[in-house]
Design a protein around this motif. Structure first.
Motif, PDB file in Angstrom:
ATOM      1  N   ILE A  73      14.192  -4.331   8.158  1.00 36.90           N
ATOM      2  CA  ILE A  73      12.866  -4.309   7.542  1.00 36.90           C
ATOM      3  C   ILE A  73      11.781  -3.993   8.578  1.00 36.90           C
ATOM      4  CG2 ILE A  73      11.199  -5.652   6.208  1.00 36.90           C
ATOM      5  CD1 ILE A  73      13.791  -5.003   4.744  1.00 36.90           C
ATOM      6  N   GLN A  74      10.843  -3.123   8.187  1.00 34.47           N
ATOM      7  CA  GLN A  74       9.707  -2.826   9.047  1.00 34.47           C
ATOM      8  C   GLN A  74       8.421  -2.909   8.233  1.00 34.47           C
ATOM      9  OE1 GLN A  74       9.635   1.323  10.410  1.00 34.47           O
ATOM     10  NE2 GLN A  74      10.988   1.912   8.727  1.00 34.47           N
ATOM     11  N   ASP A  75       7.335  -3.229   8.919  1.00 33.86           N
ATOM     12  CA  ASP A  75       6.038  -3.315   8.255  1.00 33.86           C
ATOM     13  C   ASP A  75       5.561  -1.902   7.928  1.00 33.86           C
ATOM     14  OD1 ASP A  75       3.591  -4.026   7.283  1.00 33.86           O
ATOM     15  OD2 ASP A  75       2.817  -4.856   9.151  1.00 33.86           O
ATOM     16  N   GLU A  76       5.178  -1.666   6.675  1.00 32.25           N
ATOM     17  CA  GLU A  76       4.763  -0.329   6.253  1.00 32.25           C
ATOM     18  C   GLU A  76       3.276  -0.278   5.906  1.00 32.25           C
ATOM     19  OE1 GLU A  76       7.302   1.619   3.438  1.00 32.25           O
ATOM     20  OE2 GLU A  76       9.066   0.484   4.055  1.00 32.25           O
ATOM     21  N   SER A  77       2.509  -1.231   6.428  1.00 32.68           N
ATOM     22  CA  SER A  77       1.096  -1.329   6.043  1.00 32.68           C
ATOM     23  C   SER A  77       0.280  -0.116   6.445  1.00 32.68           C
ATOM     24  CB  SER A  77       0.484  -2.592   6.659  1.00 32.68           C
ATOM     25  OG  SER A  77       1.105  -3.742   6.145  1.00 32.68           O
ATOM     26  N   ASP A  78       0.696   0.591   7.522  1.00 27.00           N
ATOM     27  CA  ASP A  78      -0.076   1.750   7.955  1.00 27.00           C
ATOM     28  C   ASP A  78       0.288   3.012   7.168  1.00 27.00           C
ATOM     29  OD1 ASP A  78       2.434   2.066   8.991  1.00 27.00           O
ATOM     30  OD2 ASP A  78       1.813   2.251  11.078  1.00 27.00           O
ATOM     31  N   ARG A  79       1.200   2.874   6.198  1.00 29.51           N
ATOM     32  CA  ARG A  79       1.576   4.010   5.357  1.00 29.51           C
ATOM     33  C   ARG A  79       0.552   4.262   4.259  1.00 29.51           C
ATOM     34  NH1 ARG A  79       3.749   3.956   0.744  1.00 29.51           N
ATOM     35  NH2 ARG A  79       4.292   1.758   0.903  1.00 29.51           N
ATOM     36  N   THR A  80      -0.206   3.218   3.893  1.00 33.19           N
ATOM     37  CA  THR A  80      -1.152   3.334   2.792  1.00 33.19           C
ATOM     38  C   THR A  80      -2.351   2.419   3.036  1.00 33.19           C
ATOM     39  OG1 THR A  80      -1.462   2.988   0.406  1.00 33.19           O
ATOM     40  CG2 THR A  80       0.133   1.577   1.511  1.00 33.19           C
ATOM     41  N   SER A  81      -3.472   2.774   2.429  1.00 29.78           N
ATOM     42  CA  SER A  81      -4.678   1.946   2.550  1.00 29.78           C
ATOM     43  C   SER A  81      -4.693   0.825   1.515  1.00 29.78           C
ATOM     44  CB  SER A  81      -5.928   2.813   2.385  1.00 29.78           C
ATOM     45  OG  SER A  81      -5.925   3.452   1.109  1.00 29.78           O
ATOM     46  N   GLY A  85      11.893  -8.147 -11.365  1.00 29.59           N
ATOM     47  CA  GLY A  85      11.795  -9.403 -12.091  1.00 29.59           C
ATOM     48  C   GLY A  85      10.408  -9.833 -12.518  1.00 29.59           C
ATOM     49  N   SER A  86       9.378  -9.090 -12.130  1.00 27.17           N
ATOM     50  CA  SER A  86       8.019  -9.492 -12.497  1.00 27.17           C
ATOM     51  C   SER A  86       7.070  -8.316 -12.328  1.00 27.17           C
ATOM     52  CB  SER A  86       7.540 -10.652 -11.615  1.00 27.17           C
ATOM     53  OG  SER A  86       7.362 -10.216 -10.278  1.00 27.17           O
ATOM     54  N   THR A  87       5.886  -8.434 -12.912  1.00 28.54           N
ATOM     55  CA  THR A  87       4.898  -7.366 -12.765  1.00 28.54           C
ATOM     56  C   THR A  87       4.422  -7.260 -11.314  1.00 28.54           C
ATOM     57  OG1 THR A  87       3.164  -8.931 -13.442  1.00 28.54           O
ATOM     58  CG2 THR A  87       4.070  -7.481 -15.142  1.00 28.54           C
ATOM     59  N   LYS A  88       4.424  -8.375 -10.599  1.00 27.81           N
ATOM     60  CA  LYS A  88       4.017  -8.326  -9.185  1.00 27.81           C
ATOM     61  C   LYS A  88       5.060  -7.580  -8.360  1.00 27.81           C
ATOM     62  CE  LYS A  88       1.974 -11.034  -5.463  1.00 27.81           C
ATOM     63  NZ  LYS A  88       1.489 -12.345  -4.998  1.00 27.81           N
ATOM     64  N   THR A  89       6.327  -7.806  -8.661  1.00 26.77           N
ATOM     65  CA  THR A  89       7.382  -7.056  -7.988  1.00 26.77           C
ATOM     66  C   THR A  89       7.253  -5.569  -8.301  1.00 26.77           C
ATOM     67  OG1 THR A  89       8.893  -8.936  -8.042  1.00 26.77           O
ATOM     68  CG2 THR A  89       9.882  -6.764  -7.748  1.00 26.77           C
ATOM     69  N   LEU A  90       6.891  -5.269  -9.537  1.00 27.03           N
ATOM     70  CA  LEU A  90       6.680  -3.883  -9.948  1.00 27.03           C
ATOM     71  C   LEU A  90       5.577  -3.239  -9.114  1.00 27.03           C
ATOM     72  CD1 LEU A  90       7.559  -1.766 -12.119  1.00 27.03           C
ATOM     73  CD2 LEU A  90       5.664  -2.608 -13.507  1.00 27.03           C
ATOM     74  N   GLU A  91       4.490  -3.963  -8.918  1.00 21.30           N
ATOM     75  CA  GLU A  91       3.380  -3.448  -8.110  1.00 21.30           C
ATOM     76  C   GLU A  91       3.813  -3.266  -6.661  1.00 21.30           C
ATOM     77  OE1 GLU A  91       0.486  -2.318  -9.192  1.00 21.30           O
ATOM     78  OE2 GLU A  91       1.337  -2.726 -11.180  1.00 21.30           O
ATOM     79  N   TRP A 108       3.865   0.044  -4.375  1.00 21.38           N
ATOM     80  CA  TRP A 108       3.223   0.056  -3.050  1.00 21.38           C
ATOM     81  C   TRP A 108       4.170   0.646  -2.007  1.00 21.38           C
ATOM     82  CZ3 TRP A 108       4.182  -1.985   1.759  1.00 21.38           C
ATOM     83  CH2 TRP A 108       3.111  -1.983   2.673  1.00 21.38           C
ATOM     84  N   LEU A 109       5.463   0.365  -2.156  1.00 20.38           N
ATOM     85  CA  LEU A 109       6.465   0.883  -1.220  1.00 20.38           C
ATOM     86  C   LEU A 109       6.695   2.376  -1.395  1.00 20.38           C
ATOM     87  CD1 LEU A 109       9.114  -1.987  -1.348  1.00 20.38           C
ATOM     88  CD2 LEU A 109       7.710  -1.349   0.633  1.00 20.38           C
ATOM     89  N   GLY A 110       6.158   2.941  -2.467  1.00 15.89           N
ATOM     90  CA  GLY A 110       6.309   4.372  -2.685  1.00 15.89           C
ATOM     91  C   GLY A 110       7.315   4.737  -3.753  1.00 15.89           C
TER      92      GLY A 110
END
Length: 312
Positions: free
Chosen positions: A54-62, A220-226, A230-232
């Motif tokens: 696992i790697q942090d992907e925060s710099d992939r999107t704003s 399993g949830s709408t938050k997981t869906l979001e 976000w992951l693309g």
């Protein structure tokens, strides 16, 4: 053996993917988690376990990350020190940008003289700071352990926007990749378009078709869906609405995932493209883990039914 299935380009390779425990756990807690993983995996009829890095992907999107990033144990460290009793091959993901050249070279040395499987993963975006490039990682693999059985990442959704995912795949094949595992697939049209162009290029240039293993992820949830979005992960609007409006989003996601894979598996069989499946279990909720196991069983049943149809 998995190596034989990969190199003979068999249809129906079946994988199960998990993430290592979080770094915040104590050693005792990690041993407990590992024992659960071992018991679960050894009970499955699969070709291999996929162990993510696992790697942090925060710099992939704003966009704001729906869930905070929590660092996990290094994938190869978790395999070596905690999963010795796993009875199937383990495909170890390596996010190569996290590693310095000496450390990556040392790891490659440790994989020699055995049937070792890995998937090299590049940086989340061009903005990401990396210690090692994918080009250098491929070169080190060729120099230190050319026998390592290497896979690559394929993202069919990216093909819809850029139209060159098949070219990326063949470039990675030229660097030693022998199979590919996709990002979670919810967009059936994107996956089929990629397969069409993959086959056409191979036919025109007399290239072999290596296995394409599509990943399925229960939601399993709408938050997981979001978070998946976000992951693309590309989720068509109509399908997203089906999930959000269903009585049971988890059950609906399992059904849709199974149907998507059946369509892709039939499509591949008809065209002579070796297709496999990787079912992810990256959640910690028991109900989602159970859903992933159910999906795995259903996918295996679908593979068997479709294979029998082809033998008639």
């Amino acid at each position: 053996m998995l190596k034989d299935k990969i190199r003979s380009r068999k249809h129906g390779i079946l994988l199960y993917g998990i993430t290592p425990p979080k770094m915040k756990h104590t050693t005792e807690e990690i041993h407990t988690i590992a024992a659960t993983h071992i018991q679960r995996i050894n009970a499955l009829d699969i070709d291999a376990l996929v162990l993510y890095d696992i790697q942090d992907e925060s710099d992939r999107t704003s966009q704001i990350r729906p869930f905070p990033f929590v660092e996990t144990l290094d994938s190869s460290y978790y395999k070596e020190h905690f999963l010795q009793d796993i009875r199937v091959p383990v495909i170890v993901y390596k996010a190569v940008g996290k590693y310095k050249k000496d450390a990556f070279s040392h790891w490659l040395e440790s994989t020699k003289n055995q049937d070792f499987y890995s998937v090299f993963v590049g940086a989340a975006s061009q903005k990401s700071k990396t210690n090692l490039s994918m080009r250098d990682a491929y070169a080190l693999k060729k120099e230190i352990n050319p026998d390592l059985i290497l896979g690559g990442i394929v993202i069919p959704e990216r093909h819809m926007s850029k139209g060159d995912e098949h070219l990326r795949v063949f470039s990675k094949i030229d660097r030693g990749c022998e199979f590919f595992i996709s990002q979670a697939v919810y967009n059936l049209a994107a996956a089929k378009q990629f397969l069409d162009d993959y086959l056409e290029y191979a036919t025109l240039h007399h290239k072999p078709l290596v296995p394409i293993i599509f990943t399925l992820t229960p939601c399993g949830s709408t938050k997981t869906l979001e978070f998946m979005k976000w992951l693309g992960v590309n989720i068509p609007v109509v399908l997203e609405e089906k999930l959000k409006n269903s009585d049971d989003i988890l059950e609906e996601s399992v059904r849709l995932s199974r149907e998507n894979f059946e369509a892709l598996y039939r499509y591949g069989k008809e065209k002579g493209i070796p297709i496999g499946c990787n079912v992810e279990s990256v959640a910690i909720r028991k109900v989602e883990i159970e859903a992933s196991l159910q999906l795995l069983d259903e996918v295996k049943e679908s593979i068997n039914i479709i294979n029998k149809e082809g033998n008639k």
